[in-house]
Design an enzyme around this catalytic site. Structure first.
Site, PDB file in Angstrom:
ATOM      1  N   PHE A  83      -0.493  -4.915  -6.177  1.00 49.61           N
ATOM      2  CA  PHE A  83      -0.679  -4.923  -4.773  1.00 49.61           C
ATOM      3  C   PHE A  83      -1.211  -6.136  -4.319  1.00 49.61           C
ATOM      4  CE2 PHE A  83      -2.884  -3.810  -0.994  1.00 49.61           C
ATOM      5  CZ  PHE A  83      -1.989  -2.902  -0.309  1.00 49.61           C
ATOM      6  N   ASP A 119       9.418  -3.942  -0.697  1.00 47.10           N
ATOM      7  CA  ASP A 119       8.856  -3.412  -1.568  1.00 47.10           C
ATOM      8  C   ASP A 119      10.172  -2.355  -2.236  1.00 47.10           C
ATOM      9  OD1 ASP A 119       6.997  -2.321  -3.484  1.00 47.10           O
ATOM     10  OD2 ASP A 119       6.051  -0.966  -1.939  1.00 47.10           O
ATOM     11  N   LYS A 127       2.896  -5.596  11.451  1.00 44.25           N
ATOM     12  CA  LYS A 127       1.886  -6.831  11.672  1.00 44.25           C
ATOM     13  C   LYS A 127       1.999  -7.685  10.509  1.00 44.25           C
ATOM     14  CE  LYS A 127      -1.441  -3.911  14.231  1.00 44.25           C
ATOM     15  NZ  LYS A 127      -2.809  -3.368  14.340  1.00 44.25           N
ATOM     16  N   GLY A 128       2.679  -7.469   9.475  1.00 49.17           N
ATOM     17  CA  GLY A 128       2.460  -8.286   8.234  1.00 49.17           C
ATOM     18  C   GLY A 128       3.243  -9.549   8.205  1.00 49.17           C
ATOM     19  N   GLU A 161      10.513 -10.356   7.373  1.00 48.25           N
ATOM     20  CA  GLU A 161       9.418  -9.519   6.594  1.00 48.25           C
ATOM     21  C   GLU A 161       8.367 -10.127   5.793  1.00 48.25           C
ATOM     22  OE1 GLU A 161       8.525  -6.534   6.285  1.00 48.25           O
ATOM     23  OE2 GLU A 161      10.414  -5.010   6.495  1.00 48.25           O
ATOM     24  N   ASP A 162       7.119  -9.364   5.781  1.00 46.98           N
ATOM     25  CA  ASP A 162       6.126 -10.040   4.871  1.00 46.98           C
ATOM     26  C   ASP A 162       6.432  -9.729   3.366  1.00 46.98           C
ATOM     27  OD1 ASP A 162       5.745  -7.092   5.150  1.00 46.98           O
ATOM     28  OD2 ASP A 162       3.547  -7.527   5.442  1.00 46.98           O
ATOM     29  N   LYS A 168       9.418  -7.834  -4.078  1.00 52.26           N
ATOM     30  CA  LYS A 168       8.753  -6.944  -5.419  1.00 52.26           C
ATOM     31  C   LYS A 168       9.894  -6.292  -5.587  1.00 52.26           C
ATOM     32  CE  LYS A 168       4.155  -5.310  -4.233  1.00 52.26           C
ATOM     33  NZ  LYS A 168       3.223  -4.140  -4.169  1.00 52.26           N
TER      34      LYS A 168
HETATM   35  P1  IMP Z   1       8.893  -0.979   1.746  1.00 52.83           P
HETATM   36  O1  IMP Z   1       9.904  -0.239   2.797  1.00 52.83           O
HETATM   37  O2  IMP Z   1       8.712  -0.201   0.496  1.00 52.83           O
HETATM   38  O3  IMP Z   1       9.995  -2.311   1.375  1.00 52.83           O
HETATM   39  O4  IMP Z   1       7.945  -1.729   2.238  1.00 52.83           O
HETATM   40  C1  IMP Z   1       7.610  -2.724   3.033  1.00 52.83           C
HETATM   41  C2  IMP Z   1       6.164  -2.414   3.751  1.00 52.83           C
HETATM   42  O5  IMP Z   1       5.218  -1.922   2.661  1.00 52.83           O
HETATM   43  C3  IMP Z   1       5.782  -3.902   3.827  1.00 52.83           C
HETATM   44  O6  IMP Z   1       5.916  -4.449   5.285  1.00 52.83           O
HETATM   45  C4  IMP Z   1       4.019  -3.646   3.838  1.00 52.83           C
HETATM   46  O7  IMP Z   1       3.499  -3.217   4.947  1.00 52.83           O
HETATM   47  C5  IMP Z   1       3.939  -2.539   2.749  1.00 52.83           C
HETATM   48  N1  IMP Z   1       3.690  -3.016   1.300  1.00 52.83           N
HETATM   49  C6  IMP Z   1       4.337  -2.856   0.260  1.00 52.83           C
HETATM   50  N2  IMP Z   1       3.593  -3.551  -0.720  1.00 52.83           N
HETATM   51  C7  IMP Z   1       2.566  -3.929  -0.163  1.00 52.83           C
HETATM   52  C8  IMP Z   1       1.652  -4.778  -1.018  1.00 52.83           C
HETATM   53  O8  IMP Z   1       1.477  -5.103  -2.080  1.00 52.83           O
HETATM   54  N3  IMP Z   1       0.600  -5.148   0.019  1.00 52.83           N
HETATM   55  C9  IMP Z   1       0.366  -4.994   1.143  1.00 52.83           C
HETATM   56  N4  IMP Z   1       1.638  -4.080   1.803  1.00 52.83           N
HETATM   57  C10 IMP Z   1       2.703  -3.744   1.284  1.00 52.83           C
END
Ligand code: IMP
Length: 199
Positions: free
Chosen positions: A155, A106, A46-47, A102-103, A134
């Site tokens: 975060f 990470d 949803k982000g 994407e929001d 990130k």
């Molecule tokens: P990844 O698969 O590790 O790249 O994660 C992506 C997802 O992790 C994002 O779509 C967010 O839902 C969540 N996420 C990662 N870091 C944060 C943060 O700092 N705040 C909130 N959600 C995060």
């Protein structure tokens, strides 16, 4: 009671968000100008919802949107990278110019999975845009064609990003100073941001 200054601080203001989004919207509009059909922006629920809404309004060409939702992986660190689609797209993307919205990227596991999954459906082109990146947290290398803001390993919440389903409608990006404190009291910032502000 806590103020946002004690538990969290503004990392990206509304004005800076608007500037960063306008910048990538212009780049994307230029790059996608030769599309034969309106490009399809795929919002990852949803982000990405607030970002997608502002991004598409800043673009200078006709776009189409759809949404996809995937299950969360374990945030414990030793992530398996196992994610699955819980709500799929409604449109066929074969032959379309597609941009995953994407929001935040990470570890890169989510976007990596989405790119591989959507690429198999035969789009004409496939790109990704993220509001926040990130970079330091990356586990798998993944292409991100457009990134509005690179941020440190902290975060963040607000502007669509949540903590336990809260804070998505905070209009700016906040950096959480003490995540353990927030985990202990998830409503901590809600009180200071909304109740004490008299909203
Ligand atoms: P990844 O698969 O590790 O790249 O994660 C992506 C997802 O992790 C994002 O779509 C967010 O839902 C969540 N996420 C990662 N870091 C944060 C943060 O700092 N705040 C909130 N959600 C995060």
């Amino acid at each position: 009671m806590s103020s946002p200054d004690q538990a969290g601080e503004c990392l990206i203001s509304r004005a800076d968000l608007a500037r960063g989004i306008d910048r990538i919207a212009l780049q994307m509009s230029n790059d996608l100008a030769s599309s034969t059909r309106p490009p399809l922006l795929v919002g990852v629920l949803k982000g990405s919802t607030l970002f997608l809404a502002d991004l598409m309004r800043s673009m200078h060409l006709e776009v189409d949107i759809d949404f996809i939702s995937i299950s969360a992986y374990s945030p414990s660190g030793s992530s398996s990278g196992v994610v699955r689609i819980v709500k799929d797209l409604e449109v066929d993307i074969a032959g379309r110019d597609v941009v995953i919205v994407e929001d935040i990227v990470d570890t890169g596991l989510t976007l990596n999975y989405l790119r591989r999954s959507l690429a198999e459906r035969g789009p004409r082109s496939l790109r990704a845009v993220t509001l926040l990146d990130k970079v330091a947290r990356r586990i798998v290398p993944v292409d991100v064609e457009y990134s509005a803001f690179e941020i440190a390993d902290v975060f963040v919440l607000g502007y669509g990003l949540d903590f336990q389903g809260l804070y998505r409608n905070v209009p700016e990006i906040l950096a959480v100073k003490d995540i353990a404190k927030l985990a202990n009291d998830p409503m901590l910032l809600v009180r200071s941001l909304f109740v004490e502000a008299g909203a």
